[in-house]
Enzyme design. Structure first.
Site, PDB file in Angstrom:
ATOM      1  CE  LYS A 267      -3.280   2.551   2.933  1.00 29.24           C
ATOM      2  NZ  LYS A 267      -3.995   2.551   4.235  1.00 29.24           N
ATOM      3  CG  ASP A 272      -5.795   8.181   4.062  1.00 32.85           C
ATOM      4  OD1 ASP A 272      -6.660   8.708   3.326  1.00 32.85           O
ATOM      5  OD2 ASP A 272      -6.051   7.254   4.852  1.00 32.85           O
ATOM      6  CE  LYS A 279      -6.869   8.950   7.294  1.00 28.71           C
ATOM      7  NZ  LYS A 279      -7.359   7.784   8.055  1.00 28.71           N
ATOM      8  CG  ASP A 290      -2.123   5.327   4.796  1.00 28.03           C
ATOM      9  OD1 ASP A 290      -1.960   4.290   5.462  1.00 28.03           O
ATOM     10  OD2 ASP A 290      -3.217   5.650   4.302  1.00 28.03           O
ATOM     11  CG  ASP A 349     -10.224   7.358   6.201  1.00 27.47           C
ATOM     12  OD1 ASP A 349      -9.135   7.459   5.588  1.00 27.47           O
ATOM     13  OD2 ASP A 349     -10.294   7.395   7.449  1.00 27.47           O
ATOM     14  CD  GLU A 351      -6.944   5.185   2.077  1.00 24.17           C
ATOM     15  OE1 GLU A 351      -5.806   4.921   2.496  1.00 24.17           O
ATOM     16  OE2 GLU A 351      -7.904   5.376   2.841  1.00 24.17           O
ATOM     17  NE  ARG A 353     -10.649  -1.472   3.574  1.00 26.54           N
ATOM     18  CZ  ARG A 353     -11.232  -1.646   4.762  1.00 26.54           C
ATOM     19  NH1 ARG A 353     -12.365  -2.303   4.851  1.00 26.54           N
ATOM     20  NH2 ARG A 353     -10.660  -1.182   5.854  1.00 26.54           N
TER      21      ARG A 353
END
Length: 508
Positions: A267, A272, A279, A290, A349, A351, A353
Site C-alpha cells: 500500500k 491520506d 479524517k 500511509d 477513508d 481506500e 484496500r
C-alpha cells in the site's frame, strides 16, 4: 531522493588497543539479585572492580540504559560504555533479539562518535549477526530537511564487533547480510519520513528507480493514462481526487536459477486525508506514513537482489494520494477494479484496500507460489494488537511461516483469524461487494475484503496468500527504543527476507 544511512561493519578477535575506537561497549544484564557484568574483553582485575561498582554507579542492566565512564588504558578507547541488555538468568540466556536491541540502542545513543567497538557476548555466528544487525539499524538519522545541523549528531560510521569468532568462515557473509538489511530498513524509514510535499506518487516512483540502480532488477511504472486504459479502477478511483495522479510500480528481481516465486504487494498512499470521508485534523500529519507498505515491499525485493538469493521476487507498489476535491470518489460510487469485480465505496477513508485489490489481482496473474501484501490498513489493528505488533492473516501455510520468520528476525507479528461470518457484512446492494463491512474486528474484515481478489494458481486452487497489517508498528510516535528511532521504523523488511530464506532452505 532518499539519502541512506549506512555503517561500516567489521570484527576483531583480540587486543582492542590494536584497533583504536572512540568507545568500547560492554553489556550489563538485569539479574534477580542485581546488575551483572556480562562476558567482556577487560582484564580480570578491571572486570571485577567494575562489577563491584555497578550498583554504586546506578547501573541496573535494564534495556536501553547506557552509562558512559572514562576509558581504560587496556581498551584503547576514551570512553567505556555500559549498555543494558535486559533480564538475564540461567533459564533465560541472552537471546539474539536482546543482543540486536542492545547493540542498536548503544549505537543509536552514541551518535556523534565515529567508531565504536561492541564487546557483547557472542557464542555463535548468529549472535555476531544479531549484534551487527543491531548496529546497522541503530546507525540512522533523517536530517535532509534541516537548514542547519547545529546540535545534531551524525550516526556512528564504524562498528567493530569484538568476538572470538572473527575468523570464522561464515562471518563475512553474516556482516554483508546485516549491512544489506540495515540499508533496506533505513531506506524504508527514510521513505516513510519524507514529507508529502516531496514524496507523492510520481516522486515515489522515481525514488524506486533511484534505489534500484546498480541492482539486477527491472522497474516498470504505470502512469495515470496507462492505469486508466488497463482498468486499474481501484488505484484510479482513490487517486483521481489529487492533482498528483497515481502510479503503479512493478519491481522485478528474476535470477536465472530461481527456485521459488513470490509476489509482494504494498500500500502506497503517500498522504491520506480520508478523501470525501475526511479524517479529523488531529494526528493527520502522521498520514504521510500511509505508504509504508509499499516502501517495505520495494526494499525487501532490493535486499533479496543484493543478497543474490535464488528467488523470483516481484514488488507491486500501489501508489496514490487520497485527497478531497471535485474529482474525488464519493461515498456510494461504484468502482470497477482491475480484473472486473465491482466495489461500492461506502467510505472513501477505506481506500488502502481499493488500491491493494488492484495490485493483488495483477500479482495473481503471474501465478506466484505465494502473495504477501503489506499495508498500514486499519486503525483496528492498533486497537487489537497495539503499536508494536503487526497482524498477519491469510493462508495457514503462509501465516505460520511468516510468524516463524518474524521470530527469527526479532520482529513482532501475531496471526489473526478470518472468520467466515465477516464476509456477508461486505455485501453490497448495487455491486459485487462494498469496501467496508463489520466494524468490530475491522482488521480482519479488511483482510476478508482483500482475500476476494486473490486469484487462482495454475492448479485451480487459490494462490497461498497472507496480509500483514502494519498500521501501528510502521510508525513510532513515542520515544526511541532499542534500534528503533522515532517516526518510520522499517518494520517487516527483515521478516520478509527471513521468510524467503526459510522457504529456500526448506526447498533445498
Amino acid at each position: 531522493m532518499v539519502k541512506n544511512t549506512e555503517i561500516n561493519l567489521s570484527t576483531l578477535s583480540r587486543d582492542l588497543k590494536k584497533s583504536p575506537t572512540d568507545a568500547v561497549v560492554i553489556g550489563v544484564g538485569q539479574a534477580a539479585d542485581g546488575p551483572v557484568l556480562l562476558d567482556n574483553p577487560l582484564t580480570a582485575k578491571s572486570a571485577e572492580a567494575l562489577a563491584d561498582s555497578l550498583k554504586g554507579l546506578g547501573v541496573t542492566g535494564a534495556a536501553d540504559q547506557l552509562v558512559r565512564l572514562p576509558g581504560l588504558p587496556e581498551t584503547g578507547a576514551g570512553i567505556l560504555v555500559l549498555a543494558g541488555v535486559g533480564k538475564v538468568s540461567a533459564a533465560n540466556p541472552l537471546a539474539g533479539e536482546a543482543l540486536r536491541r542492545a547493540a542498536g540502542s548503544a549505537i543509536r545513543q552514541l551518535a556523534g562518535l565515529a567508531t565504536v567497538a561492541l564487546a557483547f557476548p557472542t557464542a555463535s555466528v548468529a549472535d555476531v549477526a544479531a549484534v551487527a544487525e543491531g548496529a546497522a539499524l541503530g546507525a540512522y538519522s533523517f536530517t535532509e530537511f534541516r537548514s542547519s545541523k547545529d546540535g545534531l549528531k551524525d550516526p556512528v560510521r564504524n562498528a567493530v564487533i569484538f568476538t572470538e569468532l572473527a575468523d570464522h568462515k561464515d562471518i563475512q557473509a553474516a556482516l554483508k547480510r546485516a549491512a544489506l538489511l540495515g540499508k533496506a530498513v533505513n531506506a524504508t524509514r527514510s521513505l516513510v519520513n519524507q514529507p508529502p510535499s516531496h514524496l507523492y506518487p510520481e516522486t515515489f516512483a522515481e525514488a524506486a528507480k533511484d534505489l534500484a540502480k546498480g541492482l539486477p532488477v527491472k522497474v516498470t511504472v504505470w502512469d495515470e493514462k496507462r492505469l486508466e486504459k488497463e482498468g486499474f479502477g481501484g488505484i484510479m478511483g482513490v487517486g483521481k481526487g489529487s492533482a498528483r495522479q497515481p502510479r503503479l510500480v512493478k519491481v522485478e528481481y528474476s535470477p536465472a536459477k530461481a527456485t521459488s516465486k513470490i509476489a509482494l504487494v504494498g500500500k502506497g498512499i503517500t498522504f491520506d486525508t480520508g478523501g470525501i470521508s475526511i479524517k479529523p485534523a488531529l494526528g493527520m500529519g502522521d498520514m504521510k506514513s500511509d505508504m509504508a507498505g509499499a516502501a517495505v515491499v520495494l526494499n525487501t525485493v532490493l535486499a533479496l537482489a543484493g543478497l543474490g538469493l535464488p528467488v523470483k521476487a516481484t514488488a507491486w507498489l500501489c501508489i496514490a494520494e487520497n485527497m478531497p476535491s471535485g474529482a474525488a470518489s464519493r461515498p456510494a460510487d461504484v468502482l470497477t477494479m482491475f480484473g472486473g469485480k465491482t466495489v461500492e465505496v461506502l467510505n472513501t477513508d477505506a481506500e488502502g484496500r481499493l488500491v491493494m485489490a488492484d495490485g493483488i489481482v495483477a500479482a495473481s496473474g503471474e501465478y506466484p507460489d505465494a502473495i504477501i501484501d503489506v499495508a498500514t490498513l486499519t486503525g483496528a489493528q492498533l486497537i487489537a494488537l497495539g503499536n508494536r505488533t503487526a497482524g498477519v492473516m491469510g493462508s495457514d501455510s503462509v501465516t505460520g511461516a511468516l510468524k516463524t520468520a518474524a521470530d527469527r528476525a526479532g520482529e513482532l507479528v501475531w496471526p489473526m483469524p478470518l472468520p467466515e461470518e465477516l464476509r456477508p457484512s461486505l455485501d453490497s446492494q448495487v455491486a459485487d461487494l462494498a469496501n467496508i463491512g463489520e466494524r468490530h474486528g475491522g482488521m480482519m474484515t479488511a483482510a476478508v475484503f482483500l482475500r476476494e481478489f486473490v486469484g487462482k494458481g495454475k492448479d485451480g486452487e487459490q494462490i497461498p496468500w497472507a496480509h500483514i497489517d502494519i498500521a501501528g508498528p510502521s510508525f513510532n510516535n513515542g520515544s526511541p527504543y532499542g534500534y528503533t528511532h522515532k517516526q518510520g521504523t522499517g518494520c517487516t523488511v527483515r521478516t520478509l527476507v527471513a521468510y524467503v530464506e526459510d522457504i529456500l532452505a526448506a526447498a533445498a
